[in-house]
Design an enzyme around this catalytic site. Structure first.
Site, PDB file in Angstrom:
ATOM      1  N   SER A  32       2.255   1.532   0.330  1.00  0.00           N
ATOM      2  CA  SER A  32       1.556   2.700  -0.200  1.00  0.00           C
ATOM      3  C   SER A  32       0.564   3.203   0.820  1.00  0.00           C
ATOM      4  O   SER A  32       0.013   2.411   1.592  1.00  0.00           O
ATOM      5  CB  SER A  32       0.812   2.325  -1.482  1.00  0.00           C
ATOM      6  OG  SER A  32      -0.077   3.354  -1.876  1.00  0.00           O
ATOM      7  N   TYR A  45      -4.217  -3.709  -6.291  1.00  0.00           N
ATOM      8  CA  TYR A  45      -3.042  -2.947  -5.845  1.00  0.00           C
ATOM      9  C   TYR A  45      -3.089  -2.760  -4.330  1.00  0.00           C
ATOM     10  O   TYR A  45      -2.117  -3.043  -3.629  1.00  0.00           O
ATOM     11  CB  TYR A  45      -2.994  -1.594  -6.564  1.00  0.00           C
ATOM     12  CG  TYR A  45      -1.881  -0.692  -6.103  1.00  0.00           C
ATOM     13  CD1 TYR A  45      -0.584  -0.885  -6.552  1.00  0.00           C
ATOM     14  CD2 TYR A  45      -2.127   0.354  -5.217  1.00  0.00           C
ATOM     15  CE1 TYR A  45       0.445  -0.062  -6.131  1.00  0.00           C
ATOM     16  CE2 TYR A  45      -1.109   1.175  -4.793  1.00  0.00           C
ATOM     17  CZ  TYR A  45       0.174   0.971  -5.252  1.00  0.00           C
ATOM     18  OH  TYR A  45       1.193   1.795  -4.827  1.00  0.00           O
ATOM     19  N   ALA A  47      -4.778  -4.406  -2.073  1.00  0.00           N
ATOM     20  CA  ALA A  47      -4.660  -5.689  -1.378  1.00  0.00           C
ATOM     21  C   ALA A  47      -3.216  -6.189  -1.376  1.00  0.00           C
ATOM     22  O   ALA A  47      -2.734  -6.709  -0.364  1.00  0.00           O
ATOM     23  CB  ALA A  47      -5.575  -6.726  -2.023  1.00  0.00           C
ATOM     24  N   SER A  48      -2.510  -6.017  -2.486  1.00  0.00           N
ATOM     25  CA  SER A  48      -1.123  -6.485  -2.548  1.00  0.00           C
ATOM     26  C   SER A  48      -0.236  -5.686  -1.613  1.00  0.00           C
ATOM     27  O   SER A  48       0.646  -6.240  -0.948  1.00  0.00           O
ATOM     28  CB  SER A  48      -0.600  -6.423  -3.984  1.00  0.00           C
ATOM     29  OG  SER A  48      -0.469  -5.083  -4.428  1.00  0.00           O
ATOM     30  N   LYS A  49      -0.467  -4.384  -1.517  1.00  0.00           N
ATOM     31  CA  LYS A  49       0.327  -3.544  -0.619  1.00  0.00           C
ATOM     32  C   LYS A  49      -0.030  -3.824   0.838  1.00  0.00           C
ATOM     33  O   LYS A  49       0.842  -3.823   1.708  1.00  0.00           O
ATOM     34  CB  LYS A  49       0.140  -2.064  -0.961  1.00  0.00           C
ATOM     35  CG  LYS A  49       0.730  -1.671  -2.312  1.00  0.00           C
ATOM     36  CD  LYS A  49       2.231  -1.874  -2.347  1.00  0.00           C
ATOM     37  CE  LYS A  49       2.871  -1.326  -3.594  1.00  0.00           C
ATOM     38  NZ  LYS A  49       4.345  -1.388  -3.553  1.00  0.00           N
ATOM     39  N   ILE A  78       4.217  10.603  -5.172  1.00  0.00           N
ATOM     40  CA  ILE A  78       5.644  10.788  -5.394  1.00  0.00           C
ATOM     41  C   ILE A  78       5.884  11.048  -6.881  1.00  0.00           C
ATOM     42  O   ILE A  78       5.320  10.348  -7.728  1.00  0.00           O
ATOM     43  CB  ILE A  78       6.442   9.530  -4.952  1.00  0.00           C
ATOM     44  CG1 ILE A  78       6.160   9.195  -3.481  1.00  0.00           C
ATOM     45  CG2 ILE A  78       7.930   9.699  -5.219  1.00  0.00           C
ATOM     46  CD1 ILE A  78       6.583  10.238  -2.474  1.00  0.00           C
TER      47      ILE A  78
END
Length: 151
Positions: A32, A45, A47-49, A78
């Site tokens: 992302s 979110y 951190a995970s990406k 998107i």
């Protein structure tokens, strides 16, 4: 974290023996643009990406000599059910004009075409690459000023 990072890790771990057996291949993580610019109230979110990028860079470095390429696509805004849910129904065209240089919401085809490019012969010299697919959002609004704005 479980879906975005642990899921990417286990998928990559499962794919690597097959890619090694066929002497090459591609791994493309879909992260992302939030990893480049942050996103308020979404630390887990983001951190995970960002973890996906760390995974991708390591795979590119460790397996490049074995003809395995690893890259990441970073979608911006998107059109998706997630967008509708997170925005309370969608994003107005007025807001889109301010969010990215192209002034439109991206489509799943925009992301798919970037992944296709990275996996194609045309992208065969790319590994460890981070490709924003965001209508210029990570660029900020640089370049949107007209001559009249300067005067």
């Amino acid at each position: 974290l479980t879906v975005n990072l642990t899921g990417a890790f286990h998928t990559t771990k499962a794919a690597l023996p097959h890619l090694l057996a066929q002497r090459g291949g591609n791994i493309v993580n879909v992260a992302s643009i939030a990893v480049l610019r942050g996103q308020a109230y979404c630390a887990a979110y983001c951190a995970s990406k960002a973890g996906q990028l760390g995974l991708m860079v390591n795979i590119a470095g460790e397996y490049g000599r074995k003809n395995i390429r690893a890259n990441a696509v970073l979608p911006g805004i998107i059109a998706s059910p997630m967008l509708v849910q997170s925005s309370g129904g969608g994003i107005s065209n007025d807001l889109m004009q301010r969010l990215n240089l192209l002034g439109r919401i991206g489509s799943s085809w925009d992301v798919a075409n970037a992944v296709l490019f990275l996996c194609s012969d045309e992208g065969s010299y790319m590994t460890g690459h981070v490709m924003p697919v965001d209508g210029g959002a990570t660029m900020g609004m640089a370049g949107t000023f007209t001559r009249a704005d300067r005067d």
